[in-house]
Design an enzyme around this catalytic site. Structure first.
Site, PDB file in Angstrom:
ATOM      1  N   TRP A  75     -21.122   2.585  51.449  1.00  0.00           N
ATOM      2  CA  TRP A  75     -20.506   1.366  51.999  1.00  0.00           C
ATOM      3  C   TRP A  75     -20.378   1.658  53.483  1.00  0.00           C
ATOM      4  O   TRP A  75     -19.562   2.492  53.907  1.00  0.00           O
ATOM      5  CB  TRP A  75     -19.141   1.145  51.354  1.00  0.00           C
ATOM      6  CG  TRP A  75     -18.512  -0.178  51.628  1.00  0.00           C
ATOM      7  CD1 TRP A  75     -18.721  -1.337  50.954  1.00  0.00           C
ATOM      8  CD2 TRP A  75     -17.536  -0.474  52.630  1.00  0.00           C
ATOM      9  NE1 TRP A  75     -17.939  -2.341  51.476  1.00  0.00           N
ATOM     10  CE2 TRP A  75     -17.199  -1.844  52.501  1.00  0.00           C
ATOM     11  CE3 TRP A  75     -16.902   0.268  53.625  1.00  0.00           C
ATOM     12  CZ2 TRP A  75     -16.271  -2.478  53.321  1.00  0.00           C
ATOM     13  CZ3 TRP A  75     -15.976  -0.365  54.438  1.00  0.00           C
ATOM     14  CH2 TRP A  75     -15.674  -1.719  54.283  1.00  0.00           C
ATOM     15  N   GLY A 102     -15.951   9.157  52.754  1.00  0.00           N
ATOM     16  CA  GLY A 102     -14.840   9.388  53.685  1.00  0.00           C
ATOM     17  C   GLY A 102     -15.302   9.194  55.123  1.00  0.00           C
ATOM     18  O   GLY A 102     -16.373   8.623  55.360  1.00  0.00           O
ATOM     19  N   HIS A 504       5.078 -27.157  60.235  1.00  0.00           N
ATOM     20  CA  HIS A 504       5.133 -26.360  61.459  1.00  0.00           C
ATOM     21  C   HIS A 504       3.744 -26.013  61.969  1.00  0.00           C
ATOM     22  O   HIS A 504       3.593 -25.069  62.744  1.00  0.00           O
ATOM     23  CB  HIS A 504       5.982 -25.110  61.206  1.00  0.00           C
ATOM     24  CG  HIS A 504       7.372 -25.447  60.775  1.00  0.00           C
ATOM     25  ND1 HIS A 504       8.312 -25.948  61.654  1.00  0.00           N
ATOM     26  CD2 HIS A 504       7.959 -25.436  59.555  1.00  0.00           C
ATOM     27  CE1 HIS A 504       9.437 -26.194  60.987  1.00  0.00           C
ATOM     28  NE2 HIS A 504       9.241 -25.897  59.703  1.00  0.00           N
TER      29      HIS A 504
END
Ligand code: F6R
Length: 608
Positions: A75, A102, A504
């Site tokens: 990844w 890692g 808001h």
């Protein structure tokens, strides 16, 4: 995030490594590769894209003979996802190959040092420095080279190493990234998690940070960071193979949604004794709770949203102030934590880097840490003072479902447990709450049954380009999780707002045909939420309401309604999220999305 596997034995390694990598696919990846040792050489194949591409390249492993090897799903963090940046990485002399999960934080300095010594780099990865360091330190003893290398690395790593000069030996090292060893008969394994191993063995060794293992077909030796042999316990995994497979469902996500009643039962039942909540491994005394001035809940993503619901429940039942903090923020916030704080860390995987860092930060400041976690032996479980496991079984789909609802159940039980100890509620009231908690598995089953035709709604709303989710109080928490599910797996813009916040700002975006999903299950605030529904209807929105079974009022405004059973209002999040899980599933399915492995996402976020 990246997944690694290793095998050494007496059968061809490649098919076993490919099988292992397929089991790790759910963690998220964009390229994959394997390397095996054979006849004094290392053969290596890697490719960007899916594992099927890799299988095609090597005839499902048949074209890559050799009895030991390593594999990786990447990844991308450093360097784009392409063939070159994919792992394994090879040393310049071709003798060593490594896989790494890692981040090596000091890789730039190491890279410069290695370049100045004449090593050449192929990839843009941080990982490649490791294999060149091993080559540099190797003087005929791989264990020594591995130890010297790890002493130079800063950051996190689960590492697998092979060497052509010792073809049946693997090294596996762990530092702040998940890694377990699988102990077989005449064969041994390592992997990022048990799902890659349980087809072959259920006997595992959990490595601690700084430890490393030497694997040969007939033995596994574990060492501490100074190379001293240590005795490690072999643990039997309780998950079974079936639990990690689809069992007839088209997707793991749908299977896991349907498994929720069973998972919740497994989480709740063992903790209920004679009408009280009892946790197997720990006891919080009234004295400890009296000394607690604050509870902080920390987690990421859905686990954080479970924590948001937990805040409402704990404050309501125990009257102790609770704040729920994103772990990625808490870790850098110089938090006000003392020995009077209880930290509740929530994590399905138990390996989320930010959650781990936040736990360490709070522990160092004196907090007592309770972890709510699904994976036994995970880093979060090991770091905590007390662990409450969720017993959801393996969760394979990237988008959490049963992981999240079992976390809620543990929070409800913990809140009730603490309320009984502090005496904020009578024991009779606590017994009633316990009964309500015991109903949750049935409530979830009812929520599933009531929403069996969600497929139609999924079809209807699949062409929306954006969705608003609104709700109040714990309905707002349901919306947060519902919106996350929707964006994760169907890639639609889905935002959750506390219904009272619409005026808001967000209401500026409401116009003709805008889909608003309104959770209106919290009866005390039903009329308030109805007012908000009216406001968005008046501006042309289409409204899908989530309401309690039997509520007819909702039809006065909503275009469609999904019902959930009436439960204790405080515990309703677990059932109320079910229709939203199903809706996001069917929207994603309608749009042809990769439901179990959504783009860019990883199951276990082991880097910051
Ligand atoms: C969403 C999802 C993520 C995780 C988050 C934390 O469906 O799965 O948001 O909840 O990454 O993961 P754990 O619980 O493993 O710490």
């Amino acid at each position: 995030m990246c997944g690694i596997v290793g095998f050494t034995g007496r059968q061809n390694a490649a098919p076993i490594l490919l099988e292992g990598l397929k089991k790790l696919e759910y963690r998220g990846y964009d390229s994959a590769g394997i390397a095996v040792t054979n006849e004094g050489k290392i053969s290596l194949v890697k490719t960007s894209g899916k594992i099927v591409n890799l299988c095609e390249k090597i005839d499902n492993g048949a074209a890559l003979p050799g009895f030991s090897g390593i594999g990786h799903t990447r990844w991308a963090t450093h360097g784009v996802p392409n063939d070159i940046n994919a792992h394994p990485h090879l040393s310049n002399d071709g003798k060593f190959a490594i896989v790494h999960n890692g981040i090596i934080e000091n890789y730039i300095v190491l890279r410069e040092e290695l370049l100045s010594k004449g090593y050449t780099f192929e990839s843009d990865t941080d990982t490649e420095v490791i294999v060149h360091l091993i080559e540099m330190y190797y003087k005929g003893n791989l264990k020594e080279a591995v130890m010297k290398t790890s002493a130079r690395l800063e950051g996190s790593y689960a590492l697998g190493v092979i060497c052509s000069e010792c073809p049946d030996t693997l090294y596996a090292m762990k530092q702040a990234s998940p890694l377990i060893i699988g102990v077989g008969v005449g064969e041994n394994f390592f992997a990022s998690d048990v799902t890659a191993l349980i087809n072959y063995t259920k006997n595992v060794i959990y490595l601690e940070d700084g430890e490393f293992a030497e694997l040969r077909p007939d033995d596994v030796t574990v060492y501490d960071c100074r190379g001293r042999k240590i005795d490690k316990e072999i643990t039997r995994v309780v998950w079974d193979v079936e639990a990690a497979e689809k069992g007839g469902y088209e997707h793991f996500m749908l299977k896991e949604i349907m498994e929720q009643p069973r998972a919740l039962k497994a989480t709740i039942e063992p903790r209920i004794k004679d009408g009280h909540v009892v946790f197997e491994d720990f006891e919080l005394t009234a004295e400890e709770l009296k000394n607690t001035d604050r509870i902080v809940i920390t987690a990421c993503g859905s686990a954080y949203y479970a924590g948001c619901a937990g805040k409402y429940v704990i404050e309501e039942l125990c009257r102790i102030p609770v704040s729920t903090e994103l772990a990625s923020e808490l870790r850098y916030s110089n938090p006000i934590i003392s020995d009077r704080t209880i930290l509740i860390a929530i994590s399905q995987s138990g390996e989320t880097a930010d959650t781990i860092a936040a736990m360490k930060e709070c522990k160092a400041r004196g907090a007592k840490v309770i972890a709510i976690v699904n994976v036994v032996g995970s880093t979060v479980a090991k770091l905590a003072d007390h662990v409450i496991y969720t017993w959801a079984g393996p969760e394979i789909a990237v988008a959490t479902t049963k992981g999240y609802t079992t976390q809620l159940a543990v929070l409800y039980m913990l809140a009730t447990y603490m309320a009984e100890r502090t005496g904020t509620l009578s024991s009779e009231k606590c017994r009633e709450l316990v009964q309500d908690i015991c109903h949750i598995p049935g409530d979830i089953q009812r929520a599933i049954d009531l929403n069996a035709d969600t497929r139609e709604l999924g079809r209807k709303y699949s062409k929306c380009t954006s969705m608003f989710f609104i709700g109040r109080n714990i309905d707002y928490c349901v919306c947060l999780e519902g919106a996350l599910k929707m964006k994760e797996i169907s890639y639609l813009r889905a935002e959750a707002y506390a219904a009272g916040e619409l005026k808001h700002g967000p209401i500026a975006l409401i116009g003709d045909g805008q889909l608003v999903i309104a959770a209106a299950c919290y009866e005390e605030l039903f009329d308030k939420t109805m007012s908000n529904i009216k406001e968005v209807k008046a501006r042309g929105a289409e409204v899908l309401g989530i309401a309690l079974e039997g509520n007819r009022k909702i039809f006065t405004e909503a275009d469609d309604v999904m019902f959930v059973p009436k439960t204790n209002p405080l515990f309703n999040t677990a059932a109320a999220v079910v229709p939203l899980q199903l809706l996001s599933y069917y929207v994603a399915k309608e749009n042809g999305c990769d439901i179990d492995k959504p783009k860019n996402l990883a199951k276990s976020v082991t880097v910051e």
